[in-house]
Write an enzyme that holds these catalytic residues in place. Sequence first.
Site: not given
Length: 290
Positions: A159, A177
């Site tokens: 991420s 994300k």
Amino acid sequence: MPNTLGPDYLKNSVWKPHLFDGKVVFVTGGAGTICRVQTEALVLLGANAVILGRNPAKTEKAAKEIATLRPGAKVLGIGNCDVRNIENLTAAVDRTVKELGHIDFVIAGAAGNFLSPFTSLSSNAFRTVTEIDLIGAFNTAKATYDQLREHKGHIIFVSATLHYKGLPFQSHAAAAKAGIDSLTKTLAVELGPMGIQSNGIAPGPIEGTEGFDRLVPEDIRQRSLELIPLGRLGKTVEIADATVYLFSPAASYVTGQILVVDGAEWQSTSGAMNYYPHSVIATGSQDNKL
Ligand code: COA
């Protein structure tokens, strides 16, 4: 070659050699800087690996180089694999099972990004990045799910910290994300009963990566470094170590978490007091002056 691991990793690290003997890791974006080093650490610690990428020459070359790190290591490089296409991924899973036997660990790392103001970002540009990052992460989990269930496996989503606050010129990647973090948590809850762990790693500014070199413009680079409390950029090996920790038995009860590896960079933009130079913050803390 910069930013790759060598056998010294084993000598200098705290990890037990052979930690991942017999394990197989499936890595999207595995020829890129961060995911490659994650793969290298796992291979040095005994795992076999498959790395996937769009560019066949780059992916196959990286796989051959990673395989040289440990005698007997098997590392497959599968090119022409676009994570936006679930068929590409299921074919890659089938080939991995055929050639390496099974899959225990998955790293969903493939990503695409560029800086763009919202005002000049086209709908197709937003969709493209969302498709690579978020749909790609979903497709990776979906394609590997049978293997993860069968082997009580573990998926790590790569991420970022872009979406923790408002960050200009990153509306596309930040939204993607945020979705990935949500997926990470949902899968921990939905797949936990089957023995599958789902976690995320959110790298901060890591030196020598495309993310830092291309996405942090020169004119603000120095100022951005001054906001990192640990006073330096991160290293790819520090992302690899976080990966080893999560996949190791030391993290067997950790799931649904996003492990931020950023020297507290994102925390340090939480309010005005962070704009004191680090020397003043350290002095104030030591002398209890502020
Ligand atoms: N600024 C604004 N828009 C951009 C852009 C930029 N720098 N780069 C691409 N786009 C837009 C394109 O113009 C296009 O939109 P349009 O049809 O409205 O013109 C859309 O994004 C898709 O671009 P395209 O080049 O067709 O997509 P692609 O699938 O070939 O490439 C990208 C994907 C765009 C993410 C590309 O940057 C890429 O492949 N990057 C390599 C991997 C990477 O970024 N890694 C990140 C590590 S942090």
